[in-house]
Design an enzyme around this catalytic site. Structure first.
Site, mmCIF file in Angstrom:
data_model
loop_
_atom_site.group_PDB
_atom_site.id
_atom_site.type_symbol
_atom_site.label_atom_id
_atom_site.label_comp_id
_atom_site.label_asym_id
_atom_site.label_seq_id
_atom_site.Cartn_x
_atom_site.Cartn_y
_atom_site.Cartn_z
ATOM 1 N N TRP A 1 0.749 -1.341 0.093
ATOM 2 C CA TRP A 1 0.049 0.006 -0.225
ATOM 3 C C TRP A 1 1.023 1.177 0.098
ATOM 4 O O TRP A 1 0.475 2.467 0.965
ATOM 5 C CB TRP A 1 -0.933 0.122 1.072
ATOM 6 C CG TRP A 1 -1.702 -1.152 1.158
ATOM 7 C CD1 TRP A 1 -1.912 -2.101 2.366
ATOM 8 C CD2 TRP A 1 -2.916 -1.220 0.181
ATOM 9 N NE1 TRP A 1 -2.802 -3.078 1.706
ATOM 10 C CE2 TRP A 1 -3.387 -2.768 0.499
ATOM 11 C CE3 TRP A 1 -3.406 -1.235 -0.746
ATOM 12 C CZ2 TRP A 1 -4.529 -3.274 0.018
ATOM 13 C CZ3 TRP A 1 -4.316 -1.715 -1.586
ATOM 14 C CH2 TRP A 1 -4.743 -2.676 -1.102
ATOM 15 N N ILE A 2 1.799 1.335 -0.949
ATOM 16 C CA ILE A 2 2.920 2.591 -0.917
ATOM 17 C C ILE A 2 2.450 3.427 -1.971
ATOM 18 O O ILE A 2 2.518 3.108 -3.145
ATOM 19 C CB ILE A 2 4.240 1.925 -1.172
ATOM 20 C CG1 ILE A 2 4.686 0.797 -0.273
ATOM 21 C CG2 ILE A 2 5.264 2.974 -1.083
ATOM 22 C CD1 ILE A 2 4.427 1.003 1.388
ATOM 23 N N GLN B 1 -37.577 20.815 6.721
ATOM 24 C CA GLN B 1 -36.989 20.762 7.912
ATOM 25 C C GLN B 1 -35.898 19.582 8.078
ATOM 26 O O GLN B 1 -34.681 19.888 8.625
ATOM 27 C CB GLN B 1 -38.019 20.432 9.040
ATOM 28 C CG GLN B 1 -38.732 21.677 9.333
ATOM 29 C CD GLN B 1 -39.830 21.406 10.459
ATOM 30 O OE1 GLN B 1 -39.895 20.407 10.952
ATOM 31 N NE2 GLN B 1 -40.727 22.536 10.666
ATOM 32 N N GLU C 1 -2.486 5.503 7.873
ATOM 33 C CA GLU C 1 -1.468 6.347 8.888
ATOM 34 C C GLU C 1 -2.380 6.357 10.273
ATOM 35 O O GLU C 1 -2.240 7.410 11.001
ATOM 36 C CB GLU C 1 -1.298 7.604 8.107
ATOM 37 C CG GLU C 1 -0.517 7.471 7.115
ATOM 38 C CD GLU C 1 -0.184 9.150 6.485
ATOM 39 O OE1 GLU C 1 0.025 9.983 7.062
ATOM 40 O OE2 GLU C 1 0.008 9.014 5.129
#
Length: 408
Positions: A186-187, A303, A387
């Site tokens: 996953w770079i 509303q 991250e």
């Protein structure tokens, strides 16, 4: 783009003077928190994304690619957006708030674009700037700041995401050389990068290595079939007997302190960026609610729709105010990792809820790439867990609050 101090205190309102009119785009008047140079940074990046990204990003996303990524990187370098908060070596030396504003505008266009900039500047360049030798800085940073050289950051592995201490990638000495073996997953930027900052286990602890991607044994196959961050280059890194000279190691980083400090720097940008994606979704929903008619009037006049818009506005601007506060604090005193976790946890979680609610305001049109709300919602599903997952940031804060470590 250059560093500036926080804006000075504004003049007090004169007796009897009416406050400014309510601005639906800025209900709390947060623009008043910015000085002229900070607004200029924001507006410059916003104009660039409007010209170079927004007309094309839906098509990029649908095709699952980011064409012309190297040209985009050079343009971002010309803007001073790469390694923006770093000083020297061709970097802009911008303030934390200026960098945050840039991240907000980039992610308002697409999370993949902000990821490109974040990985380049806050991970790869930051690692070299903070932990590298002077020779490494001179060799790589000027070209990376200009966007002539793209970098990536290899920490996450196929079997080790939230627990980097268990990484399997190894670096061993052979004479004066280092030899690296392992895989990273996953770079962002991996297959277009000319240099990779790779973290590996050694006999003396986790070390970082500056790896030219043309080195024999290094490959970066692109990851396909993504349903999120589709307008972004995502790769696996394969290191099969990659031989590096002794001076490839980052001399000032031993242990996980190095990569984790890089992640903290990058997470700060996410605190702002997530609010950019949320703002885009909110603005789309607000405009749609003003013009889409059902039962004889715009749906914004009902509303339940107004309740959705009010709740979205409250969370959007609370999150933006939090980002401003963290940015000012970072410029004045620095941030603790726990404070960055506070911002990342709140702002991404609220951004994805805003995106989902905006989708309901648009009804069936909400799933169309014509509007971009579903694109942002899908992207934020990745931002929510990369991250640092929600759970990891909750545990960081839980440990800080109680003094008790619940990680293990």
């Amino acid at each position: 783009m250059s560093a500036t101090p926080a804006p000075s205190a504004r003049a007090e309102r004169r007796p009897g003077e009416r406050p400014p009119a309510f601005d639906p785009a800025d209900p709390l008047g947060l623009d008043d928190l910015l000085d002229d140079e900070e607004r200029a940074v924001r507006d410059t990046v916003r104009r660039w994304t409007a010209d170079r990204v927004l007309p094309h990003v839906a098509d990029w996303y649908e095709r699952g690619e980011l064409p012309g990524v190297r040209e985009l990187a050079r343009e971002l370098g010309s803007l001073g957006a790469l390694g923006m908060s770093l000083t020297g070596y061709g970097c802009a030396g911008a303030s934390a708030v200026q960098y945050g504003l840039a991240c907000m505008e980039l992610e308002a266009a697409d999370s993949g674009l902000r990821s490109l900039v974040s990985v380049q500047g806050s991970l790869a360049m930051y690692a070299i700037h903070r932990f590298g030798s002077e020779e490494q800085k001179q060799q790589w940073l000027p070209a990376m700041a200009a966007g002539e050289t793209i970098g990536c950051f290899g920490l996450t592995e196929p079997d080790h995401g939230s627990d980097p201490a268990a990484m399997a990638t190894r670096a061993r000495r052979e004479g004066s050389d280092w030899v690296l073996d392992g895989r990273k997953m996953w770079i962002t930027n991996g297959s277009v990068a000319a240099v990779a900052v790779v973290w590996a286990r050694t006999e003396e602890g986790v070390r970082g290595f500056v790896v030219p991607t043309g080195t024999p044994g290094f490959s970066a196959p692109e990851i396909r079939h993504k349903l999120s961050l589709r307008a972004s280059v995502t790769s696996e890194l394969v290191l099969d007997g990659v031989r590096l000279p002794a001076d490839a190691v980052l001399p000032e980083a031993i242990g996980l302190r190095g990569p984790l400090s890089c992640l903290s720097h990058a997470r700060y940008g996410i605190v702002w960026g997530a609010m950019g994606a949320a703002r885009s979704c909110f603005e789309t929903a607000l405009e749609y609610a003003r013009t889409r008619e059902q039962f004889g009037k715009p749906i914004g006049g009902f509303q339940l729709t107004q309740a959705k818009l009010a709740d979205m506005a409250v969370e959007l601007h609370k999150g933006t105010l939090l980002a401003h506060h963290l940015g000012r604090r970072m410029d004045a005193r620095g941030l603790r990792p726990e404070q960055v976790s506070f911002g990342k946890l709140n702002n991404v979680r609220e951004a994805i809820e805003i995106a989902r609610t905006a989708r309901t305001v648009l009804g069936a049109n909400g799933i169309s790439l014509e509007y971009g709300v579903m694109r942002h919602a899908a992207n934020l599903e990745s931002v929510l867990t990369y991250e640092g997952t929600v759970e990891m940031h909750q545990l960081v804060l839980g440990k800080a609050l109680t003094g008790l470590d619940a990680f293990r």
